[in-house]
Every structure is written in structure tokens, then in C-alpha cells.
Design an enzyme around this catalytic site. Sequence first.
Site, PDB file in Angstrom:
ATOM      1  N   ASP A   1       0.799  -1.186   0.064  1.00 49.69           N
ATOM      2  CA  ASP A   1       0.110   0.016  -0.084  1.00 49.69           C
ATOM      3  C   ASP A   1       0.908   1.490  -0.061  1.00 49.69           C
ATOM      4  O   ASP A   1       2.045   1.263   0.575  1.00 49.69           O
ATOM      5  CB  ASP A   1      -0.931  -0.145   1.253  1.00 49.69           C
ATOM      6  CG  ASP A   1      -2.117   0.944   1.161  1.00 49.69           C
ATOM      7  OD1 ASP A   1      -2.361   1.380  -0.083  1.00 49.69           O
ATOM      8  OD2 ASP A   1      -2.889   0.990   2.251  1.00 49.69           O
TER       9      ASP A   1
ATOM     10  N   LEU B   1      11.637 -19.894  -5.108  1.00 46.39           N
ATOM     11  CA  LEU B   1      10.878 -18.923  -4.495  1.00 46.39           C
ATOM     12  C   LEU B   1       9.533 -18.767  -5.290  1.00 46.39           C
ATOM     13  O   LEU B   1       9.470 -18.789  -6.403  1.00 46.39           O
ATOM     14  CB  LEU B   1      11.298 -17.584  -4.400  1.00 46.39           C
ATOM     15  CG  LEU B   1      10.395 -16.411  -4.101  1.00 46.39           C
ATOM     16  CD1 LEU B   1      10.001 -16.752  -2.403  1.00 46.39           C
ATOM     17  CD2 LEU B   1      10.946 -15.071  -4.369  1.00 46.39           C
TER      18      LEU B   1
ATOM     19  N   HIS C   1       2.506   3.395  -9.036  1.00 48.38           N
ATOM     20  CA  HIS C   1       2.499   1.871  -9.443  1.00 48.38           C
ATOM     21  C   HIS C   1       3.663   1.424 -10.107  1.00 48.38           C
ATOM     22  O   HIS C   1       4.246   0.410  -9.874  1.00 48.38           O
ATOM     23  CB  HIS C   1       1.142   1.538 -10.016  1.00 48.38           C
ATOM     24  CG  HIS C   1      -0.212   1.920  -9.339  1.00 48.38           C
ATOM     25  ND1 HIS C   1      -0.219   1.570  -8.154  1.00 48.38           N
ATOM     26  CD2 HIS C   1      -1.333   2.715  -9.706  1.00 48.38           C
ATOM     27  CE1 HIS C   1      -1.569   2.095  -7.632  1.00 48.38           C
ATOM     28  NE2 HIS C   1      -2.116   2.641  -8.652  1.00 48.38           N
TER      29      HIS C   1
END
Length: 241
Positions: free
Chosen positions: A21, A132, A38
Amino acid sequence: MRTDVLPMPAVLPRHIAIIMDGNGRWARSRRMPRLFGHHAGVEALHRVVDACGRLGIPMLTVYAFSTENWARPQEEVSGLMRLLADSFIRYLDRLIEAGVRIRHLGRTDRLPGDLLARIRDAEASTAGNQRLQLNVALNYGGRAEVVDAVRRLAASGADMTQLTEEQITANLYTAGLPDPDLVIRTGGEVRMSNFLLWQSAYAEYYATDKFWPDFGEPDLRQALATFAGRQRRFGGVVART
Ligand code: FPP
């Protein structure tokens, strides 16, 4: 405190989930459009994926777009969809090289066709990677996920009067994945925002005021150190980590 030199704690989470956020506010503080934030958010994610790989965290789930985010201005939504599709293309080779496996979590119904194609392509071409696992929650809502799981069970003919937690767990988007041990939220808010509601029942929460584009390895290490200091009891009296 110098967080970049913090020693790695002995107790590491197996699965970290992040609510990324603060992109919009980060951009606004620079008098730039939200999409600029973004874009910087994607760079931050790249750094954190890299750090998780090096630190030995086997699974990371990130909240990229919620079922509620469709209510944002059309220009921001379409810009985000384009950015996400571009990112899957731009970073795919690097993800493959780094041994990262991609999995999408969420509904596919409203996603633009090209983005869905990029996601499916990324999932297929990273399917054999093991270092991962990066789960991307996109068009994701925790309540919608439980509804979808129950609908699937009903459609499969399961006895709905005898449903078990295991059956619901096995029909979530996260089927087969371990629950998150640690949920990190950036951007100063301290709420769950419909993220991994079922799976986070016993997760430790860590919130930081830093905006997501400013979050990096030192912040991750700080979160890991805090996590290692928590005593987890899973509702009982005996700590299991
Ligand atoms: C929250 O910031 C962020 C989002 C809704 C989008 C996050 C997406 C990325 C960082 C890109 C991820 C990329 C990939 C490839 C998965 P906000 O807009 O809510 O910020 P604000 O709270 O300051 O307004």
C-alpha cells in the site's frame, strides 16, 4: 538502528504475504500521477522478490489488485492492467533465471484477455522453478475466495451439511500452499482489506508507515527480526516457532 546489517534471525517465516500500500501517496508526494507510483511499486516488488530469494524465504504472496479496486477511476484501472501485463513480459526472463515460480490467486472473470494470457504464460514457463514461489493476488478478494470454494464444493456434490475446514482449505485459490506466517502491510494503515482472510487466521501482522515504493531489503529484515521475536501460540499455550 542500522537494519541493513541486522543478522538474519534463526526463525524465518516460510510464507510472507504483503499488502503493498501507498503507491498513490508516494506519487502524490512527488506531484506525480498515481500510475507513476504503481510503476515504482513494481520496482519495489522486484527488489523484495530478489531479497526473499537471497534470504531463503520460500514463498511470497503479494496483493496486486483486489476485487474492490475495480471501483477506482477507469484511467487508473486500465493503466494498472497494462502495467501488470507489461511487467509479466518485462520480468519473465529474470524470474525464470532467479528460480521464481509464479501462481495467480483470484478470479479471472474481469481480467483483460492479454493480461490473463501473460499470467498463464508466466505460470507455465516458471512451473518447474523451486527457489521462491511468488503468488500474485490479482482480482482477489478473501470473501469471494471462500464463496468460490463453497460453490465448487456444492457443484462437486459434496455433502454441504458436513463441510470441514480441510475441504474449504483444499478448494481455495491457495489450495496446497502453506498459510502465511507473516503478513506485512506498508503505507501506514493497519487493516486486512479482505486479504487472505481464511489463510491468515494465525499469521503475525507487521505494519510500517513506509510507502510501498520505498520498501526494500532493510525493511524486510526489520519485519523478519520482529517476526522472530514474536511468540506464536496458535490459540494454545505452547509456542510452535
Ligand atoms: C496500493 O497502492 C497498490 C496497488 C493497488 C497496486 C499495487 C500493484 C503493484 C505494486 C504492482 C505489482 C506488480 C506485479 C507485477 C504483481 P495505492 O494505490 O492504494 O496507494 P494509496 O493508498 O497511497 O492510494
